[in-house]
Write an enzyme that holds these catalytic residues in place. Structure first.
Site, PDB file in Angstrom:
ATOM      1  N   HIS A 155       0.820  -1.226   0.000  1.00  0.00           N
ATOM      2  CA  HIS A 155       0.000   0.000   0.000  1.00  0.00           C
ATOM      3  C   HIS A 155       0.847   1.266   0.000  1.00  0.00           C
ATOM      4  CE1 HIS A 155      -4.091  -1.737   0.717  1.00  0.00           C
ATOM      5  NE2 HIS A 155      -3.316  -2.783   0.952  1.00  0.00           N
ATOM      6  N   ASP A 363       3.503   9.345  -0.735  1.00  0.00           N
ATOM      7  CA  ASP A 363       2.313   8.566  -0.376  1.00  0.00           C
ATOM      8  C   ASP A 363       2.107   7.460  -1.409  1.00  0.00           C
ATOM      9  OD1 ASP A 363       0.010   7.928   1.056  1.00  0.00           O
ATOM     10  OD2 ASP A 363      -0.627  10.021   1.185  1.00  0.00           O
TER      11      ASP A 363
HETATM   12  P1  ADQ Z   1      -3.228   5.944   4.605  1.00  0.00           P
HETATM   13  O1  ADQ Z   1      -1.831   6.398   4.823  1.00  0.00           O
HETATM   14  O2  ADQ Z   1      -4.047   5.726   5.801  1.00  0.00           O
HETATM   15  O3  ADQ Z   1      -3.278   4.629   3.722  1.00  0.00           O
HETATM   16  P2  ADQ Z   1      -5.099   7.310   2.672  1.00  0.00           P
HETATM   17  O4  ADQ Z   1      -4.943   6.583   1.402  1.00  0.00           O
HETATM   18  O5  ADQ Z   1      -5.281   8.758   2.485  1.00  0.00           O
HETATM   19  O6  ADQ Z   1      -3.868   7.116   3.649  1.00  0.00           O
HETATM   20  O7  ADQ Z   1      -6.355   6.732   3.407  1.00  0.00           O
HETATM   21  C1  ADQ Z   1      -6.880   7.287   4.570  1.00  0.00           C
HETATM   22  C2  ADQ Z   1      -8.334   6.836   4.714  1.00  0.00           C
HETATM   23  O8  ADQ Z   1      -8.752   7.104   6.030  1.00  0.00           O
HETATM   24  C3  ADQ Z   1      -9.267   7.581   3.771  1.00  0.00           C
HETATM   25  O9  ADQ Z   1     -10.240   6.709   3.301  1.00  0.00           O
HETATM   26  C4  ADQ Z   1      -9.860   8.680   4.660  1.00  0.00           C
HETATM   27  O10 ADQ Z   1     -11.159   9.061   4.297  1.00  0.00           O
HETATM   28  C5  ADQ Z   1      -9.855   8.008   6.021  1.00  0.00           C
HETATM   29  N1  ADQ Z   1      -9.629   9.020   7.071  1.00  0.00           N
HETATM   30  C6  ADQ Z   1      -8.563   9.817   7.193  1.00  0.00           C
HETATM   31  N2  ADQ Z   1      -8.728  10.649   8.236  1.00  0.00           N
HETATM   32  C7  ADQ Z   1      -9.921  10.374   8.779  1.00  0.00           C
HETATM   33  C8  ADQ Z   1     -10.679  10.907   9.868  1.00  0.00           C
HETATM   34  N3  ADQ Z   1     -10.251  11.931  10.606  1.00  0.00           N
HETATM   35  N4  ADQ Z   1     -11.870  10.359  10.137  1.00  0.00           N
HETATM   36  C9  ADQ Z   1     -12.319   9.336   9.399  1.00  0.00           C
HETATM   37  N5  ADQ Z   1     -11.679   8.815   8.343  1.00  0.00           N
HETATM   38  C10 ADQ Z   1     -10.486   9.314   8.039  1.00  0.00           C
HETATM   39  C11 ADQ Z   1      -2.319   3.706   3.185  1.00  0.00           C
HETATM   40  C12 ADQ Z   1      -1.232   4.332   2.322  1.00  0.00           C
HETATM   41  C13 ADQ Z   1      -1.857   5.168   1.219  1.00  0.00           C
HETATM   42  C14 ADQ Z   1      -2.826   4.315   0.412  1.00  0.00           C
HETATM   43  C15 ADQ Z   1      -3.778   3.568   1.306  1.00  0.00           C
HETATM   44  C16 ADQ Z   1      -4.635   2.573   0.540  1.00  0.00           C
HETATM   45  O11 ADQ Z   1      -0.361   5.122   3.131  1.00  0.00           O
HETATM   46  O12 ADQ Z   1      -0.867   5.712   0.371  1.00  0.00           O
HETATM   47  O13 ADQ Z   1      -3.570   5.146  -0.461  1.00  0.00           O
HETATM   48  O14 ADQ Z   1      -3.104   2.854   2.325  1.00  0.00           O
HETATM   49  O15 ADQ Z   1      -3.868   1.703  -0.203  1.00  0.00           O
END
Ligand code: ADQ
Length: 498
Positions: A155, A363
């Site tokens: 990921h 990311d």
């Molecule tokens: P993350 O580093 O967690 O994921 P991201 O892809 O942005 O980063 O996903 C975060 C998820 O959590 C999103 O669906 C978002 O809506 C949710 N989220 C964030 N803050 C929140 C909050 N305050 N309340 C509720 N929900 C919240 C890792 C990798 C990424 C990759 C993903 C998926 O680091 O690069 O995109 O996995 O593969």
């Protein structure tokens, strides 16, 4: 039909309506709910001594969880996974440390999880392993005789070879990764870095069909960019507009523009640089003072790791300083909210804002960028300002792409986004929605699992042919060039790599 067994460090039985931060949890759960299957991993509990797995069924998904001891947690999770691999894979070698004991703990926990999973496996199960905590998981399963198809999806970014080589056991780790049948990455650039490591190190060869022959194994490597369900998100964003946090924010920002950022609180997300670029906008374009607010939602994660405590302090300090510099009686430039929100509410908050401000320093993909686009009203959409170092930038050319290390460029992009004409906003949004629909979450899952099924069918046919050939000592034509012997180039390990 064969069962799908998903394995990830953390199993998150996310219930409808409950907040859940973390892209892996969101992506995996959405994918698994459609096919049904088993999700195996850590429960999130620290236990005194390892007990057997706990089972919980919700709908068509069975959650199988195990506890970790304090030592396992410290060495495998907090140590090698999050203090060595996470920073290095995000190009932060300055924050990375290496400890042999922690690495031994990482291998030990992988072996122990593999042993526990083996007792649950049926011969035709397909195993899909997720993320950097489990790089040696297939090797551990193969070691104890498991022959099921096993795929791996990373990921987070995969670093260029020079960066990877700062992790002392890099060769052992990559060799272990070659025990998977399919290794998937978020982007072509990540996949290329993996292939470069193998080829430049003289460990194997990559062929045009995406197959990699390395360390006496054959596997498929490829880019499988994770997606979302854009239409479901659009619907949720529209339906949840009357929820309390949404109405409260609308009320508080009447007559004002809103820039919205949502991240886990992590140094890879570039939060400090983002605040400073917003400060630059207010300083260089004073007409925006009092007219625009930045809402940053960032719930703390891994708050027991010291680096995360530091980033939290730095960020709170920066928000306070910038607010002190510009705030007016009735206007706070930065609202920094340290909490989680229900996912649908978050989508409605995105819809309320004129700019989605997503500027990680590095990311894997970044689902927030995709969710922001999907949440917009197509008739009056907001603009996405997106870092070139998020995997999502490969897929969302309709965003304003910025370099998060260039504060002036980011401030300019914010100014441009805030005053972009409606026609241009609509055209960019429509373009990005087309991309999101063409690469949604089910396409990610089906492409990966389709390849896993195909590769393992061919590989097991090849294995059978080799066994037969060995038994009868005759030449049996193989289905294709399965590497019974090490490919010739592997013999030439470069001096440079040692
Ligand atoms: P993350 O580093 O967690 O994921 P991201 O892809 O942005 O980063 O996903 C975060 C998820 O959590 C999103 O669906 C978002 O809506 C949710 N989220 C964030 N803050 C929140 C909050 N305050 N309340 C509720 N929900 C919240 C890792 C990798 C990424 C990759 C993903 C998926 O680091 O690069 O995109 O996995 O593969």
């Amino acid at each position: 039909m064969s069962r799908l067994i998903v394995v990830s460090n953390r199993v998150a039985p996310v219930q409808e309506g409950r907040p859940a931060a973390g892209g892996l949890a969101i992506g995996v759960l959405d994918a698994l709910k459609e096919t049904g299957g088993v999700w195996f991993g850590w429960s999130g509990e620290i236990v005194n001594q390892s007990e057997g797995p706990a089972f919980e069924r919700q709908g068509n998904v069975t959650y199988v969880t195990v506890g970790l001891t304090r030592r396992d947690y410290d060495q495998y999770y907090r140590g090698f996974s999050n203090a060595t691999l996470w920073p290095t894979f995000h190009y932060r070698t300055d924050l990375s440390h290496y400890d042999r004991q922690e690495y031994a703990g990482y291998l030990r926990v992988n072996a122990s999880l593999a042993k526990q999973l083996k007792t649950l496996l049926a011969p035709d199960d397909i195993v899909w392993v997720h993320d950097y905590h489990l790089l040696p998981f297939a090797a551990a399963l193969r070691e104890i005789g498991v022959t099921n198809p096993i795929g791996f999806f990373l990921h987070i970014p995969f670093p260029v070879p020079e960066m990877l080589r700062t992790v002392p056991p890099h060769e052992e780790l990559i060799k272990a990764m070659c025990s998977f049948d399919v290794v998937g990455f978020q982007t072509h650039a990540d996949c290329q870095s993996f292939v470069d490591y193998i080829e430049r190190g003289g460990f194997g060869m990559h062929s045009d069909d995406g197959m990699l022959h390395a360390f006496d194994r054959m596997l498929k490597v490829g880019a499988y960019p994770i997606g979302i369900y854009p239409d479901a998100i659009a619907k949720a964003a529209e339906q949840y507009t009357d929820r309390k946090p949404v109405t409260a924010l609308r009320e508080a920002t009447r007559e004002r523009r809103l820039i919205m950022s949502v991240d886990r609180l992590d140094y890879s997300k570039g939060l400090v640089e983002r605040f400073q670029a917003f400060e630059r906008l207010l300083a260089d374009s004073p007409q925006w003072q009092g007219k625009v607010s930045l809402v940053q939602i960032a719930p703390p994660t891994r708050s027991d790791v010291q680096t995360y405590q530091r980033i939290r302090q730095t960020l709170e300090g920066e928000a306070g300083r910038i607010n002190g510099r510009f705030a007016q009686m009735d206007w706070t430039p930065i609202q920094y909210l340290n909490r989680k929100y229900e996912r649908n509410v978050l989508m409605a908050l995105f819809r309320l804002s004129q700019v989605g401000y997503v500027t990680p320093l590095r990311d894997g993909m970044n689902l927030v960028a995709k969710e922001y686009v999907a949440s917009q009203d197509p008739q009056d959409p907001g603009v996405l300002v997106l870092s070139q170092f998020a995997g999502a930038a490969e897929q969302l050319p309709g965003a304003l792409i910025v370099n998060p290390f260039d504060l002036v460029q980011m401030a300019d992009a914010l100014a441009r986004a805030l005053s972009m004409p409606l026609d241009e906003r609509r055209a960019r949004h429509a373009d990005m929605m087309t991309q999101l629909r063409a690469n949604d979450l089910s396409i990610w899952r089906d492409a990966f699992l389709g390849d896993l099924r195909r590769v393992s069918t061919v590989a097991s046919a090849a294995r059978r042919a080799v066994e037969l050939a060995e038994m009868s000592r005759v030449d049996v034509p193989l289905p294709f060039h399965y590497p019974v012997e090490r490919p010739a180039r592997v013999a030439y390990r470069s001096e440079y790599h040692k």
